[in-house]
Motif scaffolding. Structure first.
Motif, PDB file in Angstrom:
ATOM      1  N   ARG A   1       0.849  -1.200   0.000  1.00 41.31           N
ATOM      2  CA  ARG A   1       0.000   0.000   0.000  1.00 41.31           C
ATOM      3  C   ARG A   1       0.880   1.244   0.000  1.00 41.31           C
ATOM      4  O   ARG A   1       1.854   1.330   0.746  1.00 41.31           O
TER       5      ARG A   1
ATOM      6  N   TYR B   1       0.465   5.605  -0.047  1.00 39.26           N
ATOM      7  CA  TYR B   1      -0.439   6.730   0.181  1.00 39.26           C
ATOM      8  C   TYR B   1       0.240   8.046  -0.185  1.00 39.26           C
ATOM      9  O   TYR B   1       1.452   8.189  -0.026  1.00 39.26           O
TER      10      TYR B   1
ATOM     11  N   TYR C   1      -0.341  12.074   0.905  1.00 38.63           N
ATOM     12  CA  TYR C   1      -0.993  13.049   1.763  1.00 38.63           C
ATOM     13  C   TYR C   1      -0.407  14.427   1.447  1.00 38.63           C
ATOM     14  O   TYR C   1       0.709  14.551   0.957  1.00 38.63           O
TER      15      TYR C   1
ATOM     16  N   PHE D   1      -5.459  13.462   3.480  1.00 39.31           N
ATOM     17  CA  PHE D   1      -5.432  12.353   2.528  1.00 39.31           C
ATOM     18  C   PHE D   1      -5.707  12.832   1.104  1.00 39.31           C
ATOM     19  O   PHE D   1      -6.627  13.624   0.859  1.00 39.31           O
TER      20      PHE D   1
ATOM     21  N   TYR E   1      -4.680   6.681  -2.462  1.00 41.32           N
ATOM     22  CA  TYR E   1      -3.818   5.571  -2.119  1.00 41.32           C
ATOM     23  C   TYR E   1      -3.942   4.434  -3.128  1.00 41.32           C
ATOM     24  O   TYR E   1      -4.938   4.332  -3.867  1.00 41.32           O
TER      25      TYR E   1
ATOM     26  N   GLU F   1      -8.663   4.670  -3.843  1.00 43.24           N
ATOM     27  CA  GLU F   1      -9.471   5.771  -3.323  1.00 43.24           C
ATOM     28  C   GLU F   1      -8.791   7.093  -3.647  1.00 43.24           C
ATOM     29  O   GLU F   1      -7.562   7.192  -3.631  1.00 43.24           O
TER      30      GLU F   1
ATOM     31  N   LEU G   1       3.423  14.443   1.026  1.00 41.34           N
ATOM     32  CA  LEU G   1       4.003  13.309   1.737  1.00 41.34           C
ATOM     33  C   LEU G   1       3.561  12.000   1.115  1.00 41.34           C
ATOM     34  O   LEU G   1       2.391  11.811   0.802  1.00 41.34           O
TER      35      LEU G   1
ATOM     36  N   PHE H   1       2.460   1.596   3.725  1.00 44.15           N
ATOM     37  CA  PHE H   1       1.585   1.185   4.826  1.00 44.15           C
ATOM     38  C   PHE H   1       1.551  -0.328   4.927  1.00 44.15           C
ATOM     39  O   PHE H   1       1.379  -1.036   3.930  1.00 44.15           O
TER      40      PHE H   1
ATOM     41  N   TYR I   1       1.887   3.651   9.047  1.00 48.98           N
ATOM     42  CA  TYR I   1       2.537   4.357   7.943  1.00 48.98           C
ATOM     43  C   TYR I   1       4.028   4.543   8.204  1.00 48.98           C
ATOM     44  O   TYR I   1       4.442   4.828   9.318  1.00 48.98           O
TER      45      TYR I   1
ATOM     46  N   PHE J   1       6.449   7.231   6.565  1.00 51.30           N
ATOM     47  CA  PHE J   1       6.443   8.389   5.688  1.00 51.30           C
ATOM     48  C   PHE J   1       7.827   8.685   5.131  1.00 51.30           C
ATOM     49  O   PHE J   1       8.853   8.428   5.787  1.00 51.30           O
TER      50      PHE J   1
ATOM     51  N   MET K   1      -3.181   5.978  16.184  1.00 49.67           N
ATOM     52  CA  MET K   1      -1.741   6.137  16.011  1.00 49.67           C
ATOM     53  C   MET K   1      -1.286   7.501  16.527  1.00 49.67           C
ATOM     54  O   MET K   1      -2.057   8.466  16.507  1.00 49.67           O
TER      55      MET K   1
ATOM     56  N   TYR L   1       2.080  10.080  15.935  1.00 51.85           N
ATOM     57  CA  TYR L   1       3.269  10.356  15.149  1.00 51.85           C
ATOM     58  C   TYR L   1       3.996  11.562  15.733  1.00 51.85           C
ATOM     59  O   TYR L   1       3.376  12.486  16.265  1.00 51.85           O
TER      60      TYR L   1
ATOM     61  N   GLY M   1       9.134  14.209   7.484  1.00 46.43           N
ATOM     62  CA  GLY M   1       7.888  13.469   7.490  1.00 46.43           C
ATOM     63  C   GLY M   1       7.562  12.956   8.880  1.00 46.43           C
ATOM     64  O   GLY M   1       8.443  12.804   9.719  1.00 46.43           O
ATOM     65  N   PRO M   2       6.285  12.675   9.158  1.00 45.73           N
ATOM     66  CA  PRO M   2       5.916  12.112  10.465  1.00 45.73           C
ATOM     67  C   PRO M   2       6.543  10.744  10.679  1.00 45.73           C
ATOM     68  O   PRO M   2       6.712   9.967   9.736  1.00 45.73           O
ATOM     69  N   GLU M   3       6.838  10.462  11.946  1.00 43.71           N
ATOM     70  CA  GLU M   3       7.481   9.205  12.340  1.00 43.71           C
ATOM     71  C   GLU M   3       6.559   8.505  13.345  1.00 43.71           C
ATOM     72  O   GLU M   3       6.155   9.122  14.339  1.00 43.71           O
ATOM     73  N   LEU M   4       6.242   7.241  13.104  1.00 44.00           N
ATOM     74  CA  LEU M   4       5.319   6.525  13.972  1.00 44.00           C
ATOM     75  C   LEU M   4       5.915   6.303  15.356  1.00 44.00           C
ATOM     76  O   LEU M   4       7.038   5.820  15.504  1.00 44.00           O
TER      77      LEU M   4
ATOM     78  N   LYS N   1      -7.876   5.200   4.211  1.00 43.00           N
ATOM     79  CA  LYS N   1      -7.208   6.407   4.673  1.00 43.00           C
ATOM     80  C   LYS N   1      -7.289   6.542   6.187  1.00 43.00           C
ATOM     81  O   LYS N   1      -8.099   5.901   6.854  1.00 43.00           O
ATOM     82  N   SER N   2      -6.417   7.392   6.720  1.00 44.64           N
ATOM     83  CA  SER N   2      -6.478   7.793   8.114  1.00 44.64           C
ATOM     84  C   SER N   2      -6.778   9.275   8.185  1.00 44.64           C
ATOM     85  O   SER N   2      -6.505  10.023   7.236  1.00 44.64           O
TER      86      SER N   2
END
Lengths: 112, 111
Positions: free
Chosen positions: A31, A33, A35, A45, A48, A56, A91, A95, A101, A103, B34, B36, B43-46, B98-99
């Protein structure tokens, strides 16, 4: 390959020009995505892919935006006829359900 | 009203303090939660990923989910200057692709 790679890191373009961004995801993540993030906001979003299929697309995304993921590998995001409102950080993320995610560092677009 | 609301901040604390970051959400279909961390121009980091009510701990970080109140929190113990960043909550429905992200809380930890 240990991360998500995005190119270019920064793009400055004149209003009305077309731009294309590239994302190379983590190879075993199917997957991918896209953003968009503006200053002071969370990521929003865009679209993806599951492998090569685009599953979507955000209703907020105008028809000037298009994304592809040929062969389920890298992905490109193209913006045609850029407008100043397109200025943002774009971004890309791989996934996996159990990891969430991952990124990339993003492509910062400035439309002048 | 946004689907995910996050305490806006900014938040400034002394080193060693316990930090609490919070989000509320409106859609009961959200099942995955989640947190981040995002440093400037990155970029965001989990940090944390959970899908059940209760607490999940990882080192100095604890994620708390209360589905009945639609409220999630991230606690940071013994905060460090390196924790200075923007923290984003993100929530996803079970079968959604999506989130939905909160707008982030910017944290500064002063030495």
């Amino acid at each position: 390959d240990t991360g998500v790679s995005q190119n270019p890191r920064h793009k400055i373009t004149k209003r009305g020009q077309n731009v294309t961004f590239r994302c190379d995801p983590i190879s075993e993540h199917n997957r991918l995505y896209w953003y968009r993030q503006t200053l002071g906001q969370g990521p929003e979003f865009l679209t993806y892919f599951q492998n090569e299929a685009q599953l979507e697309k955000s209703r907020l995304l105008s028809d000037r935006f298009s994304a592809e993921r040929p062969k389920g590998s890298f992905s490109t995001l193209e913006i045609q006829r850029t407008e100043q409102g397109d200025s943002a950080m774009y971004l890309c993320a791989s996934f996996v359900q159990i990891y969430g995610y991952t990124f990339g560092s993003g492509t910062r677009l400035t439309v002048v | 009203q946004k689907e995910v609301e996050q305490d806006p901040g900014p938040l400034s604390v002394p080193e060693g303090a316990i930090v609490s970051l919070n989000c509320t959400y409106s859609n009961s279909a959200f099942q995955y939660f989640m947190w981040y961390r995002q440093y400037s121009r990155k970029g965001p980091e989990l940090l944390m990923y959970t899908y059940s009510s209760g607490n999940k701990e990882d080192g100095r970080f604890t994620a708390q989910v209360d589905k009945s109140s639609k409220y999630i929190s991230l606690f940071i113990r013994d905060s460090q200057p390196s924790d200075s960043a923007t923290y984003l909550c993100a929530i996803r429905e079970t079968n959604a692709g999506k989130s939905t992200f909160g707008d982030g809380t910017t944290l500064t930890v002063k030495p």
